[in-house]
Design an enzyme around this catalytic site. Structure first.
Site, PDB file in Angstrom:
ATOM      1  N   GLU A  13       0.720  -0.932  -0.737  1.00  0.00           N
ATOM      2  CA  GLU A  13      -0.329  -0.238  -0.244  1.00  0.00           C
ATOM      3  C   GLU A  13       0.957   1.586   0.221  1.00  0.00           C
ATOM      4  O   GLU A  13       1.772   1.617   0.915  1.00  0.00           O
ATOM      5  CB  GLU A  13      -1.066  -0.273   1.441  1.00  0.00           C
ATOM      6  CG  GLU A  13      -1.931   0.438   0.955  1.00  0.00           C
ATOM      7  CD  GLU A  13      -2.713   0.206   2.477  1.00  0.00           C
ATOM      8  OE1 GLU A  13      -2.245  -0.279   3.450  1.00  0.00           O
ATOM      9  OE2 GLU A  13      -3.653   1.043   2.738  1.00  0.00           O
ATOM     10  N   ARG A  36       5.173 -12.626  10.281  1.00  0.00           N
ATOM     11  CA  ARG A  36       5.180 -11.697   9.730  1.00  0.00           C
ATOM     12  C   ARG A  36       6.593 -11.589  10.536  1.00  0.00           C
ATOM     13  O   ARG A  36       7.067 -12.208  11.547  1.00  0.00           O
ATOM     14  CB  ARG A  36       4.296 -10.445  10.590  1.00  0.00           C
ATOM     15  CG  ARG A  36       4.144  -9.795  11.125  1.00  0.00           C
ATOM     16  CD  ARG A  36       3.181  -9.184  11.453  1.00  0.00           C
ATOM     17  NE  ARG A  36       2.565  -8.747  10.702  1.00  0.00           N
ATOM     18  CZ  ARG A  36       2.740  -7.624   9.497  1.00  0.00           C
ATOM     19  NH1 ARG A  36       3.635  -6.433   9.841  1.00  0.00           N
ATOM     20  NH2 ARG A  36       2.161  -7.125   8.497  1.00  0.00           N
ATOM     21  N   LYS A  77       3.577   0.945  10.640  1.00  0.00           N
ATOM     22  CA  LYS A  77       4.028   2.158   9.450  1.00  0.00           C
ATOM     23  C   LYS A  77       3.325   3.560  10.300  1.00  0.00           C
ATOM     24  O   LYS A  77       3.813   4.667  10.067  1.00  0.00           O
ATOM     25  CB  LYS A  77       3.114   2.156   8.481  1.00  0.00           C
ATOM     26  CG  LYS A  77       3.749   1.645   7.170  1.00  0.00           C
ATOM     27  CD  LYS A  77       2.959   1.811   6.008  1.00  0.00           C
ATOM     28  CE  LYS A  77       2.965   0.458   5.012  1.00  0.00           C
ATOM     29  NZ  LYS A  77       1.937   0.239   3.948  1.00  0.00           N
TER      30      LYS A  77
HETATM   31  P1  ATP Z   1       0.814  -1.460   8.496  1.00  0.00           P
HETATM   32  O1  ATP Z   1       1.838  -1.237   8.548  1.00  0.00           O
HETATM   33  O2  ATP Z   1       0.372  -0.461   7.798  1.00  0.00           O
HETATM   34  O3  ATP Z   1       0.289  -2.667   8.842  1.00  0.00           O
HETATM   35  P2  ATP Z   1       1.704  -2.911   6.610  1.00  0.00           P
HETATM   36  O4  ATP Z   1       3.311  -3.092   6.240  1.00  0.00           O
HETATM   37  O5  ATP Z   1       1.076  -4.442   6.309  1.00  0.00           O
HETATM   38  O6  ATP Z   1       0.956  -2.266   7.202  1.00  0.00           O
HETATM   39  P3  ATP Z   1       1.397  -2.710   2.844  1.00  0.00           P
HETATM   40  O7  ATP Z   1       1.900  -2.133   2.401  1.00  0.00           O
HETATM   41  O8  ATP Z   1       0.243  -3.687   3.432  1.00  0.00           O
HETATM   42  O9  ATP Z   1       2.159  -2.918   5.186  1.00  0.00           O
HETATM   43  O10 ATP Z   1       2.119  -4.703   2.949  1.00  0.00           O
HETATM   44  C1  ATP Z   1       3.056  -4.919   1.823  1.00  0.00           C
HETATM   45  C2  ATP Z   1       2.844  -6.216   1.906  1.00  0.00           C
HETATM   46  O11 ATP Z   1       4.013  -6.558   3.133  1.00  0.00           O
HETATM   47  C3  ATP Z   1       1.999  -6.829   3.011  1.00  0.00           C
HETATM   48  O12 ATP Z   1       1.858  -8.606   2.090  1.00  0.00           O
HETATM   49  C4  ATP Z   1       2.232  -7.355   3.875  1.00  0.00           C
HETATM   50  O13 ATP Z   1       1.934  -8.643   4.288  1.00  0.00           O
HETATM   51  C5  ATP Z   1       4.094  -7.750   3.904  1.00  0.00           C
HETATM   52  N1  ATP Z   1       4.548  -7.720   5.309  1.00  0.00           N
HETATM   53  C6  ATP Z   1       4.425  -5.737   5.946  1.00  0.00           C
HETATM   54  N2  ATP Z   1       4.340  -6.415   7.078  1.00  0.00           N
HETATM   55  C7  ATP Z   1       5.532  -7.802   7.064  1.00  0.00           C
HETATM   56  C8  ATP Z   1       6.729  -7.862   7.895  1.00  0.00           C
HETATM   57  N3  ATP Z   1       6.654  -7.099   9.230  1.00  0.00           N
HETATM   58  N4  ATP Z   1       7.217  -9.119   7.218  1.00  0.00           N
HETATM   59  C9  ATP Z   1       5.939  -9.504   6.860  1.00  0.00           C
HETATM   60  N5  ATP Z   1       5.944  -9.838   5.648  1.00  0.00           N
HETATM   61  C10 ATP Z   1       5.220  -8.172   5.521  1.00  0.00           C
HETATM   62 MG    MG Z   2      -1.234  -3.542   5.570  1.00  0.00          MG
END
Ligand code: ATP
Ligand code: MG
Length: 553
Positions: free
Chosen positions: A37, A262, A272
């Site tokens: 996103e 994650r 974020k």
């Molecule tokens: P937020 O901080 O709002 O939860 P987000 O980190 O999930 O946002 P996205 O842009 O939706 O942000 O993430 C893009 C991709 O990265 C998604 O497929 C998500 O599953 C993956 N992702 C995000 N954080 C992690 C993490 N800590 N470990 C592994 N994958 C991640």
């Molecule tokens: Mg997300």
């Protein structure tokens, strides 16, 4: 040169893909995507997802897409889009022209929504957001149907078209899937597909007054792109029911959502919202502050894509949430830097040594190889030597502690690649602080070789006072004082480490005069350092990337 890549080990996702390839489920195609996103900068957690998705596509001879999940125009900015592309590319994941946006599919998604309305599988609901929440029920209680649930198809179509045309106020209506208000999966209790939003979109401008939700957009975008394995984090496990329901109800090309745990890392916050706070409230100097675990922060600090890949390979993927030690990330990066960086001499906290029996005005140079760790590389440079040198302040102790193997009064050490010296005197200022040492050298020990097999206490690094160039060195400690930044406080910023940045005036060997931002070195005995973009003519700035050894408590 030693290759530091760990062989990619198997994991449960590879097992699924192997099975799918065996049964021919997707005609042996493997097609993955990374769907950020664009509402913030990427961090090390995203790197895990990128390396996983890209690595699967690469290893199975498949394809990898980059897709911006740009369904929420209110939080999204072009700045983030550009930065994300730069970071993904830097990490080494190539999308080869397959850059997509969920907004590319707004028209198709709209048409599919009309299809569901026509099939009696979606309806326009006039309940407010609060009312919808009240009707949703709880984990233990079923939800209740909306009074608008049985609207005739024609009325739904008419209202939905007028929602699109911008006739209604924000929040006045939504489009919902008609599934089951009593489902044990709350995500299946008539989830919202569209909300009204009179907001311009970075890519579609003012064309739309309704925007799809994540759940409505995501699986359909996967289907359009021919994604086979749609890999996401565990919190979307329940959403998989909805992912499948939409694709089945539409009768479109199928893809499979697979969830993994994650990355959680000590001394970091990954959300974020929290990262934005660190930047906006000035706790760090921007998104690329080398203390941050954003991709740009790590890059500026001197981390390499290969080092990060070593790390994500090492931690693998699993179904169980866990916390990974920051020391492991540093270890992976250190291994990569060890293999690739030239060895140079830099004195981080200098103390002057005057070698009294070395003739005034004389100088000489020692030709020293850059890559002692790599026998296949023969590059070298001359290091000048003269009567006055600087050594590391903590390589001298006036009253040496037991086991201290460096310079002390009357003690002999080797100046690396140069000569043996013995300390013969200590000069102090009025406050009693040591400002200079006196020494004598043994001319027969040229090149640091023992003339008579006598042993010295230790070997220390140095720079020639006359030839060294000044450098600003930024030394980092973790941004948080606690491994778990949330521990014992209401607000994680209370756990910020006030000493996370220390800036010192260092002296480095003259060969570094031509170093440019991004260049990486091992300062022997000191650690790995990377030239910072703040470097300008006459001002050389280094970040310490990581020390030579694991020093975590
Ligand atoms: P937020 O901080 O709002 O939860 P987000 O980190 O999930 O946002 P996205 O842009 O939706 O942000 O993430 C893009 C991709 O990265 C998604 O497929 C998500 O599953 C993956 N992702 C995000 N954080 C992690 C993490 N800590 N470990 C592994 N994958 C991640
Ligand atoms: Mg997300």
């Amino acid at each position: 040169m030693t290759e530091t890549t760990t062989p990619t080990s198997s994991n449960f996702i590879r097992t699924i893909i192997d099975e799918d390839n065996e049964t021919g489920k997707y005609d042996r195609r493997v097609h993955t995507r990374f769907p950020p996103e664009p509402n913030g900068y990427l961090h090390i957690g995203h790197a895990k997802s990128i390396n996983l998705n890209y690595g699967l596509a690469r290893d199975y001879g498949g394809l990898f897409n980059l897709r911006f999940d740009d369904t929420n125009p209110e939080k999204e900015e072009q700045e983030y889009i550009d930065a994300i592309m730069e970071d993904v590319r830097w990490l080494g994941a190539e999308w080869d022209g397959r850059l997509y946006h969920a907004s590319d599919y707004f028209e198709q998604l709209y048409q599919w929504a009309e299809q569901l309305i026509n099939d009696g599988k979606a309806y326009v609901d006039d309940l407010s957001a609060d009312e919808i929440r009240e009707h949703r029920g709880t984990l233990t209680e079923p939800g209740r149907n909306s009074p608008w649930r049985e609207r005739p198809v024609a009325e739904n179509l008419d209202l939905f078209r007028r929602m699109r045309a911008g006739e209604f106020a924000e929040g006045s209506r939504v489009l919902r899937a008609k599934i089951d208000m009593a489902s044990s999966f709350i995500v299946l209790r008539d989830p919202v597909m569209y909300r009204i939003l009179h907001a311009p979109h970075p890519r579609t401008g003012n064309a739309w007054h309704i925007y799809p939700t994540y759940d409505w957009a995501h699986g359909q975008s996967d289907s359009i792109e021919g994604i086979t394995h749609s890999i996401c984090t565990l919190e979307f496990e329940n959403n998989r029911r909805l992912y499948d329901w939409f694709q089945e109800a539409l009768g479109i090309r199928r893809s499979q959502q697979i969830e993994f745990a994650r990355l959680n890392l000590t001394y970091t916050v990954m959300s974020k919202r929290k990262l934005i706070r660190l930047v906006k409230e000035g706790h760090v100097n921007g998104w690329d502050d080398p203390r941050m675990w954003t991709i740009r922060g790590l890059r500026r600090r001197g981390y390499t894509p290969e080092g990060i890949r070593n790390f994500t390979d090492m931690i693998g993927v699993s179904k169980a949430n866990s916390l990974v030690d920051m020391a492991l990330l540093e270890h992976a990066v250190r291994e990569d830097l060890n293999a690739r960086t030239p060895r140079v001499m830099g004195v981080v906290e200098p103390l002057k040594v005057v070698i009294e029996n070395y003739p005034k005005g004389q100088e000489e140079a020692f030709e020293v190889p850059y890559y002692k760790q790599d026998k296949s590389r023969t590059e070298s440079r001359p290091i000048p030597f003269s009567r006055e040198v600087y050594i590391e302040r903590d390589d001298f102790m006036e009253e040496p502690a037991k086991g201290y193997n460096r310079l002390a009064p009357e003690v002999e050490v080797r100046l690396m690649n140069a000569y043996y010296i013995v300390c013969t005197g200590v000069v102090k200022d009025a406050a009693g602080r040591i400002v200079e040492l006196r020494a004598v050298y043994d001319p027969a020990s040229r090149g640091g070789q023992s003339p008579d097999n006598r042993k010295v206490k230790g070997t220390i690094h140095w720079v020639s006072a006359e030839h060294a160039i000044p450098a600003e060195v930024r030394l980092y400690e973790p941004l948080f004082a606690k491994a778990n930044p949330e521990e014992g406080v209401d607000d994680f910023v209370e756990n910020l480490n006030p000493d996370s940045l220390r800036v010192v005036d260092a002296l480095v060997e003259p060969s570094l005069a031509t170093a440019v931002p991004g260049d990486k070195f091992q300062f022997v005995r000191e650690g790995y350092f990377c030239v910072d973009p703040d470097t300008e003519p006459g001002r050389l700035v280094f970040n310490r990337t990581v020390g030579l050894k694991d020093t975590w408590r």
